[in-house]
Scaffold this active site. Structure first.
Site, PDB file in Angstrom:
ATOM      1  N   LEU A 138       0.827  -1.208   0.000  1.00  0.00           N
ATOM      2  CA  LEU A 138       0.000   0.000   0.000  1.00  0.00           C
ATOM      3  C   LEU A 138       0.863   1.262   0.000  1.00  0.00           C
ATOM      4  O   LEU A 138       2.061   1.210   0.293  1.00  0.00           O
ATOM      5  CB  LEU A 138      -0.922  -0.034   1.222  1.00  0.00           C
ATOM      6  CG  LEU A 138      -1.921  -1.200   1.227  1.00  0.00           C
ATOM      7  CD1 LEU A 138      -2.640  -1.294   2.571  1.00  0.00           C
ATOM      8  CD2 LEU A 138      -2.931  -1.057   0.094  1.00  0.00           C
ATOM      9  N   PRO A 139       0.249   2.421  -0.301  1.00  0.00           N
ATOM     10  CA  PRO A 139       1.047   3.637  -0.455  1.00  0.00           C
ATOM     11  C   PRO A 139       1.765   4.128   0.811  1.00  0.00           C
ATOM     12  O   PRO A 139       2.928   4.518   0.740  1.00  0.00           O
ATOM     13  CB  PRO A 139       0.022   4.682  -0.921  1.00  0.00           C
ATOM     14  CG  PRO A 139      -1.100   3.899  -1.514  1.00  0.00           C
ATOM     15  CD  PRO A 139      -1.147   2.611  -0.744  1.00  0.00           C
ATOM     16  N   THR A 150       6.297   0.544   1.811  1.00  0.00           N
ATOM     17  CA  THR A 150       7.307   1.384   2.459  1.00  0.00           C
ATOM     18  C   THR A 150       6.559   2.395   3.318  1.00  0.00           C
ATOM     19  O   THR A 150       5.875   3.275   2.789  1.00  0.00           O
ATOM     20  CB  THR A 150       8.158   2.120   1.411  1.00  0.00           C
ATOM     21  OG1 THR A 150       8.769   1.156   0.562  1.00  0.00           O
ATOM     22  CG2 THR A 150       9.227   2.963   2.090  1.00  0.00           C
ATOM     23  N   LYS A 210      15.410  -0.013   5.185  1.00  0.00           N
ATOM     24  CA  LYS A 210      15.085   0.630   3.903  1.00  0.00           C
ATOM     25  C   LYS A 210      15.400   2.132   3.954  1.00  0.00           C
ATOM     26  O   LYS A 210      15.935   2.695   3.003  1.00  0.00           O
ATOM     27  CB  LYS A 210      13.609   0.393   3.580  1.00  0.00           C
ATOM     28  CG  LYS A 210      13.081   1.251   2.466  1.00  0.00           C
ATOM     29  CD  LYS A 210      12.577   0.495   1.290  1.00  0.00           C
ATOM     30  CE  LYS A 210      12.279   1.500   0.171  1.00  0.00           C
ATOM     31  NZ  LYS A 210      11.852   0.944  -1.045  1.00  0.00           N
ATOM     32  N   LYS A 234       9.584  10.741  -0.881  1.00  0.00           N
ATOM     33  CA  LYS A 234       8.820  10.029   0.163  1.00  0.00           C
ATOM     34  C   LYS A 234       9.779   9.252   1.075  1.00  0.00           C
ATOM     35  O   LYS A 234       9.707   9.343   2.305  1.00  0.00           O
ATOM     36  CB  LYS A 234       7.831   9.055  -0.498  1.00  0.00           C
ATOM     37  CG  LYS A 234       7.156   8.131   0.505  1.00  0.00           C
ATOM     38  CD  LYS A 234       6.413   6.964  -0.119  1.00  0.00           C
ATOM     39  CE  LYS A 234       6.033   5.968   0.972  1.00  0.00           C
ATOM     40  NZ  LYS A 234       5.362   4.779   0.482  1.00  0.00           N
TER      41      LYS A 234
HETATM   42  P1  NAD Z   1       0.669   2.440  -6.279  1.00  0.00           P
HETATM   43  O1  NAD Z   1       0.121   3.752  -5.889  1.00  0.00           O
HETATM   44  O2  NAD Z   1       0.911   2.124  -7.725  1.00  0.00           O
HETATM   45  O3  NAD Z   1      -0.274   1.258  -5.698  1.00  0.00           O
HETATM   46  C1  NAD Z   1      -0.928   1.299  -4.472  1.00  0.00           C
HETATM   47  C2  NAD Z   1      -2.239   0.512  -4.639  1.00  0.00           C
HETATM   48  O4  NAD Z   1      -2.860   0.391  -3.377  1.00  0.00           O
HETATM   49  C3  NAD Z   1      -3.217   1.187  -5.576  1.00  0.00           C
HETATM   50  O5  NAD Z   1      -3.626   0.271  -6.598  1.00  0.00           O
HETATM   51  C4  NAD Z   1      -4.393   1.570  -4.661  1.00  0.00           C
HETATM   52  O6  NAD Z   1      -5.658   1.500  -5.306  1.00  0.00           O
HETATM   53  C5  NAD Z   1      -4.266   0.506  -3.595  1.00  0.00           C
HETATM   54  N1  NAD Z   1      -4.902   0.837  -2.327  1.00  0.00           N
HETATM   55  C6  NAD Z   1      -4.770   1.961  -1.582  1.00  0.00           C
HETATM   56  N2  NAD Z   1      -5.493   1.850  -0.436  1.00  0.00           N
HETATM   57  C7  NAD Z   1      -6.081   0.628  -0.473  1.00  0.00           C
HETATM   58  C8  NAD Z   1      -6.944  -0.063   0.410  1.00  0.00           C
HETATM   59  N3  NAD Z   1      -7.352   0.468   1.559  1.00  0.00           N
HETATM   60  N4  NAD Z   1      -7.360  -1.301   0.057  1.00  0.00           N
HETATM   61  C9  NAD Z   1      -6.949  -1.861  -1.098  1.00  0.00           C
HETATM   62  N5  NAD Z   1      -6.130  -1.251  -1.991  1.00  0.00           N
HETATM   63  C10 NAD Z   1      -5.715  -0.012  -1.668  1.00  0.00           C
HETATM   64  O7  NAD Z   1       2.007   2.275  -5.447  1.00  0.00           O
HETATM   65  P2  NAD Z   1       3.261   1.309  -5.788  1.00  0.00           P
HETATM   66  O8  NAD Z   1       4.207   2.000  -6.678  1.00  0.00           O
HETATM   67  O9  NAD Z   1       2.753  -0.029  -6.141  1.00  0.00           O
HETATM   68  O10 NAD Z   1       3.962   1.288  -4.352  1.00  0.00           O
HETATM   69  C11 NAD Z   1       3.439   0.504  -3.295  1.00  0.00           C
HETATM   70  C12 NAD Z   1       4.405   0.591  -2.128  1.00  0.00           C
HETATM   71  O11 NAD Z   1       5.680   0.109  -2.541  1.00  0.00           O
HETATM   72  C13 NAD Z   1       4.620   2.009  -1.615  1.00  0.00           C
HETATM   73  O12 NAD Z   1       4.712   1.980  -0.228  1.00  0.00           O
HETATM   74  C14 NAD Z   1       5.946   2.427  -2.276  1.00  0.00           C
HETATM   75  O13 NAD Z   1       6.648   3.389  -1.526  1.00  0.00           O
HETATM   76  C15 NAD Z   1       6.684   1.091  -2.294  1.00  0.00           C
HETATM   77  N6  NAD Z   1       7.717   0.968  -3.329  1.00  0.00           N
HETATM   78  C16 NAD Z   1       7.469   1.389  -4.608  1.00  0.00           C
HETATM   79  C17 NAD Z   1       8.461   1.248  -5.572  1.00  0.00           C
HETATM   80  C18 NAD Z   1       8.229   1.672  -7.005  1.00  0.00           C
HETATM   81  O14 NAD Z   1       9.197   1.748  -7.774  1.00  0.00           O
HETATM   82  N7  NAD Z   1       7.004   1.936  -7.413  1.00  0.00           N
HETATM   83  C19 NAD Z   1       9.718   0.694  -5.235  1.00  0.00           C
HETATM   84  C20 NAD Z   1       9.924   0.245  -3.924  1.00  0.00           C
HETATM   85  C21 NAD Z   1       8.911   0.393  -2.976  1.00  0.00           C
END
Ligand code: NAD
Length: 298
Positions: free
Chosen positions: A65-66, A96, A171, A246
């Site tokens: 999740l975000p 994260t 991290k 972030k």
């Molecule tokens: P994203 O915004 O693409 O995806 C988050 C998903 O969570 C969305 O599809 C949203 O609809 C869903 N969501 C939010 N609240 C929800 C709830 N209550 N119930 C169900 N679904 C819900 O984000 P991402 O890029 O996939 O990143 C996810 C996590 O991974 C974050 O914490 C980010 O910091 C971490 N991360 C991302 C990357 C990257 O390159 N994108 C790399 C390492 C870590």
């Protein structure tokens, strides 16, 4: 093979859930986005109508999740998943988030007799798709052993960093160092280029010398030096400036909580914040080279 409930199918969670299906696990998914759910249904997952439905009777719950507030909302409180699960389940939160929330959810899970591990990842969408993520886990040893069984289908390096919250701390430490190294690498390359050196030759020299680091090795920020790096593709991400900002914010919280004067980390956070404010949030984080170039020319 295990029964898995997967919550959060975004850029990272989507490909991770697909890899679990490919590995032969039975995966039930939930996301607020119908489009994200439909994509997983096409790949063989079953789509649940709620998070609670997705995790009913599973061996593992994985969330991606975000931010901390989404994780706290999902697990804690009256309708939270902790009130619906029993001790047979293992929860892995791969988001994260701030270390304090990870500890809070971890402690509440332990009080309910449920194994919980914060397991944030290193590696972006490409690594999530390829199943080569690195996981930094925080929780007890038994939970880590259970986590390993499933995380090996999602990544290639799985570390036990320490107790609940330790994954998020690891991290934060890593990404603060990455930001500092990226900025330092940009400064060194630009200084060389302004003195007539070819950035490619200078990169080779530093790679074979004591300035060697990850940014030089696999992610050179100078356009044209490395074909596969975002710098050679107009700074398409890769790893977005927004995400680096972030992660640096979370790292600054960790630093503040343990009272360290992390001057370099603070400077890196300030520089990336300015770069984001200038409209570069959706660009790759190696585009910080252009901030430096613009400021030297100005
Ligand atoms: P994203 O915004 O693409 O995806 C988050 C998903 O969570 C969305 O599809 C949203 O609809 C869903 N969501 C939010 N609240 C929800 C709830 N209550 N119930 C169900 N679904 C819900 O984000 P991402 O890029 O996939 O990143 C996810 C996590 O991974 C974050 O914490 C980010 O910091 C971490 N991360 C991302 C990357 C990257 O390159 N994108 C790399 C390492 C870590």
């Amino acid at each position: 093979m295990a029964d898995v409930g997967f919550i959060g199918l975004g850029n990272m969670g989507g490909p991770m859930a697909i890899n679990l299906v490919k590995a032969g696990h039975t995966v039930a998914v939930f996301d607020l986005s119908q489009v994200a759910c439909d994509q997983l249904r096409e790949k063989g997952a079953s789509v649940a109508g709620s998070a609670a439905e997705a995790v009913a009777g599973v061996d593992y719950v994985i969330s991606m999740l975000p931010a901390g507030k989404h994780v706290a909302e999902l697990y804690l409180g009256d309708g939270g998943l902790l009130s619906k699960l029993d001790g047979s389940v293992t929860i892995l939160d791969c988001s994260t988030i701030d270390a304090a929330t990870a500890r809070r959810v971890g402690e509440a899970a332990v009080e309910s007799g449920i194994g919980f591990m914060d397991a944030p990842v290193s590696g972006g969408v490409a690594a999530a798709t390829a199943g080569t993520l690195a996981f930094m886990c925080g929780g007890d040893a038994d939970t880590f052993e259970k986590a390993r069984v499933i995380l090996k289908d999602l990544g290639k390096n799985i570390f036990h960093a320490g107790p609940a919250g330790a994954g998020q701390v690891a991290k934060g430490c890593n990404n603060m160092l990455l930001a500092i190294q990226m900025i330092g690498t940009c400064e060194a390359l630009e200084m060389g280029a302004r003195n007539g050196l070819d950035p490619k030759v200078l990169s080779e020299i530093m790679l074979a010398s004591s300035g060697r680091n990850w940014s030089l090795e696999v992610y050179n920020p100078y356009p044209g030096v490395m074909d596969t790096a975002p710098a050679s593709d107009g700074y398409q991400p890769g790893f977005m400036v927004d995400l680096m900002v972030k992660d640096l914010g979370l790292a600054m919280e960790i630093a503040q909580q343990c009272d360290i004067d992390n001057a370099m980390g603070k400077l890196a956070a300030a520089l990336y914040g300015q770069h984001q404010q200038a409209g570069n949030g959706k660009r790759d984080f190696s585009s910080i080279l252009q901030k430096l170039q613009n400021e030297i020319s100005a």
